[in-house]
Design an enzyme around this catalytic site. Sequence first.
Site, PDB file in Angstrom:
ATOM      1  N   LEU A 104      -7.255  -6.044  -5.066  1.00 50.58           N
ATOM      2  CA  LEU A 104      -6.898  -5.861  -6.468  1.00 50.58           C
ATOM      3  C   LEU A 104      -7.832  -4.793  -7.017  1.00 50.58           C
ATOM      4  CD1 LEU A 104      -6.424  -9.522  -7.790  1.00 50.58           C
ATOM      5  CD2 LEU A 104      -4.648  -7.820  -7.361  1.00 50.58           C
ATOM      6  N   ASP A 105      -7.297  -3.928  -7.842  1.00 47.26           N
ATOM      7  CA  ASP A 105      -8.071  -2.852  -8.450  1.00 47.26           C
ATOM      8  C   ASP A 105      -9.261  -3.413  -9.219  1.00 47.26           C
ATOM      9  OD1 ASP A 105      -8.399  -1.006 -11.089  1.00 47.26           O
ATOM     10  OD2 ASP A 105      -7.819   0.211  -9.369  1.00 47.26           O
TER      11      ASP A 105
END
Length: 208
Positions: A104-105
């Site tokens: 996930l960013d």
Amino acid sequence: MEERLQKYLAEAGIASRRKCEEYIVEGRVKVNNETTTQLGVKINPDIDEIKFDNKLVTNPKKDYTYILLNKPIEYVTTVKDQFGRQTVLDLVKTNKRLVPVGRLDMYTSGALILTDDGEFVYKVTHPKHEITKTYTVTLKGLITPEEVKKLESGVDIGDFVTTKARVKILKIDQEQNKSRLEITVHEGKNRQIRRMCESVRKKSTSSP
């Protein structure tokens, strides 16, 4: 019983199967004290001695650990960060060798699995298994039905053309000039959702 070397290493918790393939090619793995750089090599765990970085790899364990983490923003999804930023592993207290399943960013929050089961990581993250992932994203601007159809059909995000996706409009806020979408994909390209939205000229305020 014989099995592929990278599969054995993944099941032993060294890393994901794809990462273990990289380690083999880099010459970091030995079979019976001989370095092997060929993929597809088969070994017998009951007979052969396997070493990674000159450390013995014991028979794969069956008692794996799985942690479902609600990742907050400002944490990077990696085991170690070269820039010294906080990682998702800083959020859990354990001496086990865990790795994140997918990514996930840094500025994205959401559910993330941490585990030492390399085979599980491979089955969940490899594109050929087509495991779907659902994200919610807030966009600047009002999304149109035509733009939704483009996202669903597949868009060019620079180095990759996405396959068909499921896109659902959750909310259109005309007053704040924002749109909220639910996007389901099975690929896992870097910053894919952001890049998909940018392909239809919509900048996201929160997405992977």
